[in-house]
Every structure is written in structure tokens, then in C-alpha cells.
Design an enzyme around this catalytic site. Structure first.
Site, PDB file in Angstrom:
ATOM      1  N   LYS A  13       0.830  -1.220   0.000  1.00 17.33           N
ATOM      2  CA  LYS A  13       0.000   0.000   0.000  1.00 17.33           C
ATOM      3  C   LYS A  13       0.853   1.254   0.000  1.00 17.33           C
ATOM      4  O   LYS A  13       0.579   2.205  -0.707  1.00 17.33           O
ATOM      5  CB  LYS A  13      -0.878   0.103   1.257  1.00 17.33           C
ATOM      6  CG  LYS A  13      -1.935  -0.923   1.421  1.00 17.33           C
ATOM      7  CD  LYS A  13      -2.854  -0.575   2.593  1.00 17.33           C
ATOM      8  CE  LYS A  13      -2.184  -0.499   3.955  1.00 17.33           C
ATOM      9  NZ  LYS A  13      -1.644  -1.758   4.474  1.00 17.33           N
ATOM     10  N   ARG A  89      -8.558   1.627  10.497  1.00 18.55           N
ATOM     11  CA  ARG A  89      -8.172   0.228  10.713  1.00 18.55           C
ATOM     12  C   ARG A  89      -9.211  -0.502  11.545  1.00 18.55           C
ATOM     13  O   ARG A  89      -9.066  -1.694  11.767  1.00 18.55           O
ATOM     14  CB  ARG A  89      -6.844   0.202  11.461  1.00 18.55           C
ATOM     15  CG  ARG A  89      -5.644  -0.163  10.566  1.00 18.55           C
ATOM     16  CD  ARG A  89      -4.422  -0.067  11.443  1.00 18.55           C
ATOM     17  NE  ARG A  89      -3.309  -0.826  11.024  1.00 18.55           N
ATOM     18  CZ  ARG A  89      -2.216  -0.305  10.456  1.00 18.55           C
ATOM     19  NH1 ARG A  89      -2.152   0.959  10.143  1.00 18.55           N
ATOM     20  NH2 ARG A  89      -1.199  -1.077  10.178  1.00 18.55           N
ATOM     21  N   ARG A 128      11.862  -5.765   3.250  1.00 15.65           N
ATOM     22  CA  ARG A 128      11.541  -4.348   3.429  1.00 15.65           C
ATOM     23  C   ARG A 128      12.569  -3.639   4.312  1.00 15.65           C
ATOM     24  O   ARG A 128      12.965  -4.135   5.354  1.00 15.65           O
ATOM     25  CB  ARG A 128      10.157  -4.210   4.053  1.00 15.65           C
ATOM     26  CG  ARG A 128       9.762  -2.763   4.248  1.00 15.65           C
ATOM     27  CD  ARG A 128       8.306  -2.581   4.254  1.00 15.65           C
ATOM     28  NE  ARG A 128       7.701  -2.947   5.525  1.00 15.65           N
ATOM     29  CZ  ARG A 128       6.411  -2.728   5.798  1.00 15.65           C
ATOM     30  NH1 ARG A 128       5.630  -2.175   4.900  1.00 15.65           N
ATOM     31  NH2 ARG A 128       5.915  -3.076   6.952  1.00 15.65           N
ATOM     32  N   ARG A 172       1.011  -8.897  13.811  1.00 14.62           N
ATOM     33  CA  ARG A 172       0.375  -7.811  13.039  1.00 14.62           C
ATOM     34  C   ARG A 172      -0.684  -8.376  12.110  1.00 14.62           C
ATOM     35  O   ARG A 172      -1.739  -7.777  11.919  1.00 14.62           O
ATOM     36  CB  ARG A 172       1.436  -7.037  12.238  1.00 14.62           C
ATOM     37  CG  ARG A 172       2.321  -6.189  13.147  1.00 14.62           C
ATOM     38  CD  ARG A 172       3.511  -5.650  12.407  1.00 14.62           C
ATOM     39  NE  ARG A 172       3.161  -4.681  11.405  1.00 14.62           N
ATOM     40  CZ  ARG A 172       3.975  -4.318  10.406  1.00 14.62           C
ATOM     41  NH1 ARG A 172       5.165  -4.880  10.284  1.00 14.62           N
ATOM     42  NH2 ARG A 172       3.595  -3.412   9.541  1.00 14.62           N
TER      43      ARG A 172
HETATM   44  P1  AMP Z   1       1.820   0.697   9.572  1.00 17.60           P
HETATM   45  O1  AMP Z   1       3.039   1.484   9.229  1.00 17.60           O
HETATM   46  O2  AMP Z   1       0.584   1.159   8.861  1.00 17.60           O
HETATM   47  O3  AMP Z   1       2.028  -0.796   9.440  1.00 17.60           O
HETATM   48  O4  AMP Z   1       1.533   0.973  11.126  1.00 17.60           O
HETATM   49  C1  AMP Z   1       2.474   0.618  12.122  1.00 17.60           C
HETATM   50  C2  AMP Z   1       1.792   0.471  13.466  1.00 17.60           C
HETATM   51  O5  AMP Z   1       1.235   1.737  13.891  1.00 17.60           O
HETATM   52  C3  AMP Z   1       0.606  -0.494  13.491  1.00 17.60           C
HETATM   53  O6  AMP Z   1       1.022  -1.850  13.626  1.00 17.60           O
HETATM   54  C4  AMP Z   1      -0.140   0.010  14.705  1.00 17.60           C
HETATM   55  O7  AMP Z   1       0.532  -0.378  15.879  1.00 17.60           O
HETATM   56  C5  AMP Z   1       0.005   1.519  14.582  1.00 17.60           C
HETATM   57  N1  AMP Z   1      -1.087   2.102  13.769  1.00 17.60           N
HETATM   58  C6  AMP Z   1      -0.956   2.707  12.555  1.00 17.60           C
HETATM   59  N2  AMP Z   1      -2.153   3.115  12.099  1.00 17.60           N
HETATM   60  C7  AMP Z   1      -3.061   2.743  13.038  1.00 17.60           C
HETATM   61  C8  AMP Z   1      -4.472   2.857  13.126  1.00 17.60           C
HETATM   62  N3  AMP Z   1      -5.203   3.425  12.149  1.00 17.60           N
HETATM   63  N4  AMP Z   1      -5.084   2.353  14.241  1.00 17.60           N
HETATM   64  C9  AMP Z   1      -4.369   1.790  15.233  1.00 17.60           C
HETATM   65  N5  AMP Z   1      -3.032   1.642  15.209  1.00 17.60           N
HETATM   66  C10 AMP Z   1      -2.379   2.101  14.120  1.00 17.60           C
END
Ligand code: AMP
Length: 222
Positions: A13, A89, A128, A172
Site C-alpha cells: 500500500k 483500521r 523491506r 500484526r
Molecule cells: P503501519 O506502518 O501502517 O504498518 O503501522 C504501524 C503500526 O502503527 C501499526 O502496527 C499500529 O501499531 C500503529 N497504527 C498505525 N495506524 C493505526 C491505526 N489506524 N489504528 C491503530 N493503530 C495504528
């Protein structure tokens, strides 16, 4: 043009968001990048985020996320729209987004759902790397930096995200399946879900995305 980008962690994404941003001239709001940068810089948001285990894959509470997005989305650079990567999310976040947008008299154009088998996603994680300065993502095969292991922009060594370690990736994905997959039905029921096969070359995925967005902008449905 406000779009939600849905899909499991590691599906690509972020890479697509960067390209869509450049193509349509709208910023990407990635809550994950926003949170990691806030922690790294020690801002007020960063101090709040540090109470939660984002490095272990646990979600930040909805109210914290919603407030951060509300603030970001009302900034001037989002005037012509934005891409929401990693938000919403959860269903309460999606409901809150509707409220924020209607307060701003704005509308969501659609939700792009990036789909790929979990086996492919787990493999992608292993390659990554991110820039420690701004969180820009690279991938050793799909999106390599010009010089191996070095950020193209900041010329510093790329690092692996703490939450990309295999046991945390597992967590995750579990959290995603439990809390985020219901969002596909949520947007499907609203007639806003556009599913994209993300198990293809980056270039192919991108041209399919552009075709879909152009269609949505002309008023067609996915
Ligand atoms: P990402 O870079 O999108 O994989 O986000 C990394 C981490 O940030 C996630 O595993 C969550 O711990 C937190 N996080 C990011 N966006 C959200 C969201 N919309 N709701 C809750 N936690 C989030």
C-alpha cells in the site's frame, strides 16, 4: 479526491500510495509513518504513542488515532484531497472518518482494497527496509534504493522496522485479520470498495489503480 487504502501490512500500500500521490498531486497520510516519526522526534503525539506497543504490532486506541488524523486532514495541503494509508483500521475509526468528512463537507471517493495471499505478504516483509530519517520504505527486490542499503534522499543506511521481525509480523497479521478485515465488508456495503490484485508487478498494480481511480472520478463504481 479522498481515498482510503486498505489491505494487510506488507501488501505494498505504501509503495502504491507514493506513486498515486505523485500522479494526482495529493499527499499521503500514513498513520504508521506519522506515529513512528512522532516517537522518533519526541513530539507530544510521540509521547502519547509511546504508551502503546506499536513496535509489537498492537493498535493505538481509536480516539488517539482519530484525533491525529482529524488534525492532519484539516491542514492546507489536503485541500485537494489525500490518501489515507493505514487509516481507518477499525469500524469505529471508519465511522469517525465519516463524521470528520461530513463536518468538513467532504466526501470519500472510495476504498481501494489491496489484496494478496498471506504467503506472498510474509515473503515481502523479509525484504523491506526503511530510512531512519523519514520512514521512506524500500524493498530489496520490488523497490530497491539506487545504492544497496542506502536511502536515495538522505544518504544514510536503511534499517529494518522493529515490527518487521518475523514473530511480530505474525502478530500484526493476526490483529489485522481480527480488527481490520471487517472494513472490506463495511465499504462494500456502502458500494465504495474497489479490490485490486496486489500480487503483481508494482507497475501493473499501479496502472490498474490509476484506471480505477480515473473511473471513480468520472462517477463509475468499482
Ligand atoms: P503501519 O506502518 O501502517 O504498518 O503501522 C504501524 C503500526 O502503527 C501499526 O502496527 C499500529 O501499531 C500503529 N497504527 C498505525 N495506524 C493505526 C491505526 N489506524 N489504528 C491503530 N493503530 C495504528
Amino acid at each position: 479526491m479522498i481515498l482510503v487504502l486498505l489491505g494487510p501490512p506488507g501488501v505494498g500500500k505504501g509503495t502504491q500510495a507514493e506513486r498515486i500521490s505523485v500522479h494526482y498531486g495529493v499527499p499521503t497520510i500514513s498513520t504508521g509513518v506519522m506515529f513512528r516519526n512522532a516517537v522518533a522526534k519526541g513530539t507530544e503525539l510521540g509521547r502519547i504513542i509511546q504508551r502503546y506497543r506499536i513496535d509489537k504490532g498492537e493498535y493505538v486506541p481509536d480516539d488517539v488515532v482519530i484525533n491525529a488524523v482529524r488534525e492532519r486532514i484539516s491542514q492546507d495541503d489536503c485541500e485537494n484531497g489525500c490518501l489515507l494509508d493505514g487509516f481507518p483500521r477499525t469500524i469505529p475509526q471508519a465511522d469517525a472518518l465519516n463524521v470528520v468528512l461530513s463536518e468538513m463537507r467532504r466526501q470519500l471517493l472510495g476504498a481501494l482494497n489491496f489484496d494478496a495471499p498471506l504467503s506472498v505478504i510474509v515473503r515481502r516483509f523479509s525484504g523491506r527496509l526503511v530510512c531512519p530519517v523519514d520512514g521512506q520504505s524500500y524493498h530489496v527486490e520490488n523497490q530497491p534504493p539506487i545504492q544497496p542499503g542506502i536511502c536515495d534522499i538522505h544518504q544514510v543506511s536503511l534499517v529494518r522496522r522493529a515490527d518487521d521481525e518475523p514473530e511480530i509480523v505474525q502478530r500484526r497479521i493476526e490483529v489485522y485479520l481480527e480488527k481490520t478485515t471487517p472494513l472490506a465488508d463495511y465499504y462494500q456495503q456502502k458500494g465504495m470498495l474497489c479490490t485490486i490484485n496486489a500480487n503483481e508487478e508494482t507497475e501493473t498494480v499501479f496502472s490498474n489503480v490509476v484506471e480505477m481511480i480515473d473511473g471513480l472520478r468520472k462517477g463509475s463504481k468499482c
